[in-house]
Design an enzyme around this catalytic site. Structure first.
Site, PDB file in Angstrom:
ATOM      1  N   GLY A  49       7.622   2.846  -1.928  1.00  0.00           N
ATOM      2  CA  GLY A  49       7.822   2.394  -3.310  1.00  0.00           C
ATOM      3  C   GLY A  49       8.988   1.452  -3.524  1.00  0.00           C
ATOM      4  O   GLY A  49       9.500   1.369  -4.642  1.00  0.00           O
ATOM      5  N   ASP A 103      -9.160  -9.519  -7.183  1.00  0.00           N
ATOM      6  CA  ASP A 103     -10.579  -9.669  -7.500  1.00  0.00           C
ATOM      7  C   ASP A 103     -11.341  -8.624  -6.683  1.00  0.00           C
ATOM      8  O   ASP A 103     -10.754  -7.637  -6.240  1.00  0.00           O
ATOM      9  CB  ASP A 103     -11.061 -11.111  -7.264  1.00  0.00           C
ATOM     10  N   GLU A 104     -12.619  -8.854  -6.460  1.00  0.00           N
ATOM     11  CA  GLU A 104     -13.395  -7.807  -5.793  1.00  0.00           C
ATOM     12  C   GLU A 104     -13.280  -7.837  -4.274  1.00  0.00           C
ATOM     13  O   GLU A 104     -13.825  -6.971  -3.594  1.00  0.00           O
ATOM     14  CB  GLU A 104     -14.859  -7.916  -6.231  1.00  0.00           C
ATOM     15  N   GLY A 105     -12.549  -8.795  -3.735  1.00  0.00           N
ATOM     16  CA  GLY A 105     -12.432  -8.904  -2.279  1.00  0.00           C
ATOM     17  C   GLY A 105     -11.145  -8.264  -1.773  1.00  0.00           C
ATOM     18  O   GLY A 105     -10.381  -7.644  -2.518  1.00  0.00           O
ATOM     19  N   LEU A 109      -9.626  -1.565  -4.648  1.00  0.00           N
ATOM     20  CA  LEU A 109     -10.361  -1.118  -5.841  1.00  0.00           C
ATOM     21  C   LEU A 109     -11.796  -1.645  -5.720  1.00  0.00           C
ATOM     22  O   LEU A 109     -12.011  -2.820  -5.434  1.00  0.00           O
ATOM     23  CB  LEU A 109      -9.690  -1.640  -7.109  1.00  0.00           C
ATOM     24  N   HIS A 143       1.244  -9.021  -1.349  1.00  0.00           N
ATOM     25  CA  HIS A 143       0.799  -8.872   0.033  1.00  0.00           C
ATOM     26  C   HIS A 143       1.809  -9.563   0.956  1.00  0.00           C
ATOM     27  O   HIS A 143       2.250 -10.682   0.667  1.00  0.00           O
ATOM     28  CB  HIS A 143      -0.591  -9.496   0.199  1.00  0.00           C
ATOM     29  N   ASP A 161      -7.600  -8.800  -0.666  1.00  0.00           N
ATOM     30  CA  ASP A 161      -6.478  -9.745  -0.744  1.00  0.00           C
ATOM     31  C   ASP A 161      -6.965 -11.179  -0.950  1.00  0.00           C
ATOM     32  O   ASP A 161      -6.411 -12.128  -0.369  1.00  0.00           O
ATOM     33  CB  ASP A 161      -5.619  -9.649   0.537  1.00  0.00           C
ATOM     34  N   GLU A 193       9.799 -10.160  -1.329  1.00  0.00           N
ATOM     35  CA  GLU A 193       8.809  -9.482  -2.193  1.00  0.00           C
ATOM     36  C   GLU A 193       9.473  -8.923  -3.441  1.00  0.00           C
ATOM     37  O   GLU A 193       8.940  -9.036  -4.555  1.00  0.00           O
ATOM     38  CB  GLU A 193       8.143  -8.314  -1.440  1.00  0.00           C
TER      39      GLU A 193
HETATM   40  C1  GAR Z   1       4.858  -4.065   1.000  1.00  0.00           C
HETATM   41  O1  GAR Z   1       5.279  -4.849   2.083  1.00  0.00           O
HETATM   42  C2  GAR Z   1       3.599  -4.634   0.391  1.00  0.00           C
HETATM   43  O2  GAR Z   1       3.564  -6.033   0.380  1.00  0.00           O
HETATM   44  C3  GAR Z   1       2.549  -4.082   1.318  1.00  0.00           C
HETATM   45  O3  GAR Z   1       2.952  -2.764   1.559  1.00  0.00           O
HETATM   46  C4  GAR Z   1       4.377  -2.696   1.489  1.00  0.00           C
HETATM   47  C5  GAR Z   1       4.737  -1.611   0.516  1.00  0.00           C
HETATM   48  O4  GAR Z   1       6.110  -1.344   0.572  1.00  0.00           O
HETATM   49  N1  GAR Z   1       1.244  -4.155   0.766  1.00  0.00           N
HETATM   50  C6  GAR Z   1       0.164  -4.417   1.469  1.00  0.00           C
HETATM   51  O5  GAR Z   1       0.158  -4.586   2.675  1.00  0.00           O
HETATM   52  C7  GAR Z   1      -1.128  -4.491   0.653  1.00  0.00           C
HETATM   53  N2  GAR Z   1      -2.160  -5.105   1.401  1.00  0.00           N
HETATM   54  P1  GAR Z   1       6.806  -0.509  -0.566  1.00  0.00           P
HETATM   55  O6  GAR Z   1       6.049   0.815  -0.677  1.00  0.00           O
HETATM   56  O7  GAR Z   1       8.207  -0.306  -0.095  1.00  0.00           O
HETATM   57  O8  GAR Z   1       6.744  -1.300  -1.844  1.00  0.00           O
END
Ligand code: GAR
Length: 205
Positions: free
Chosen positions: A11, A140-142, A92, A108, A144, A173
């Site tokens: 998180g 969307d529906e795909g 989803l 992502h 990423d 991020e």
């Molecule tokens: C993050 O790096 C996020 O971009 C990735 O999971 C991690 C979550 O970290 N998400 C994906 O790979 C989705 N395809 P966090 O729980 O510390 O936020």
């Protein structure tokens, strides 16, 4: 904007969004946090911030649609206007997406469309790219695959491990997700098909 956040993991993106909200720099209200994993760190972070947290463990349901139905009801009850996926490791379903009539965003850890799906940072290292980064996009529906709102690059170093590259991307991020959500909440994100245009001050009515 009444916002729900779904997260499966530790998180840190959720925490960055909460912190930016608390500092007054993100004009949304995080009203609910949900997870598919009972032990997710994200649930504890939400509780610490006083945000109601709910878990939707997939094992509690006979099929995936039943879990998604519960998530849909939870969002309806919370009058949600924006859904943010922050490390939510489930896609989803098209059915679920068809029932949501407000924006859904995801972050992502790669420069999409490169390296969608799991272990994006490992995929980048295995491929040997010199630059990677992160992407905030509409869902969307795909997998990423939705229209891209913001992207930012980071270098990939020859001595990088999956851990060191992940950390470098994660630091970006934490800022980029809030930046994208702020633009959306301020009405500065204009979407035409796959193309997303960020309105400049002079373009705002
Ligand atoms: C993050 O790096 C996020 O971009 C990735 O999971 C991690 C979550 O970290 N998400 C994906 O790979 C989705 N395809 P966090 O729980 O510390 O936020």
């Amino acid at each position: 904007m009444r916002t729900a956040i779904l997260a499966s993991g530790r998180g840190s993106n959720l925490q960055a969004l909460i912190t930016t909200c608390q500092s007054g720099n993100l004009p949304i209200e995080i009203v609910a946090v949900g997870s598919d994993l009972p032990g997710a760190g994200a649930l504890m972070l939400a509780e610490e911030a006083g945000i109601p947290a709910r878990v939707f463990p997939i094992s509690n349901y006979q099929h995936r649609q039943a879990q998604e139905e519960d998530i849909l009801i939870w969002m309806q009850n919370n009058e949600v206007e924006l859904l943010l996926l922050a490390g939510y490791m489930r896609v989803l379903s098209p059915y679920c997406m068809s029932q949501i009539h407000f924006p859904v965003l995801n972050i992502h850890p790669s420069l999409l469309p490169a390296f969608p799906g799991l272990h994006a940072q490992r995929q980048a290292l295995d491929y040997g790219v010199k630059v990677s980064g992160c992407t905030v996009h509409f869902v969307d529906e795909g997998l990423d695959s939705g229209p891209i709102i913001l992207q930012e690059a980071v270098p990939v170093l020859s001595e990088d491990t999956e851990e060191s590259l992940s950390q470098r991307i994660l630091a970006v991020e934490h800022r980029l997700y809030s930046d994208a959500v702020r633009l959306l909440a301020l009405g500065k994100v204009e979407r035409t098909g796959r193309r997303v245009h960020i309105l400049q001050q002079e373009e705002l009515g």
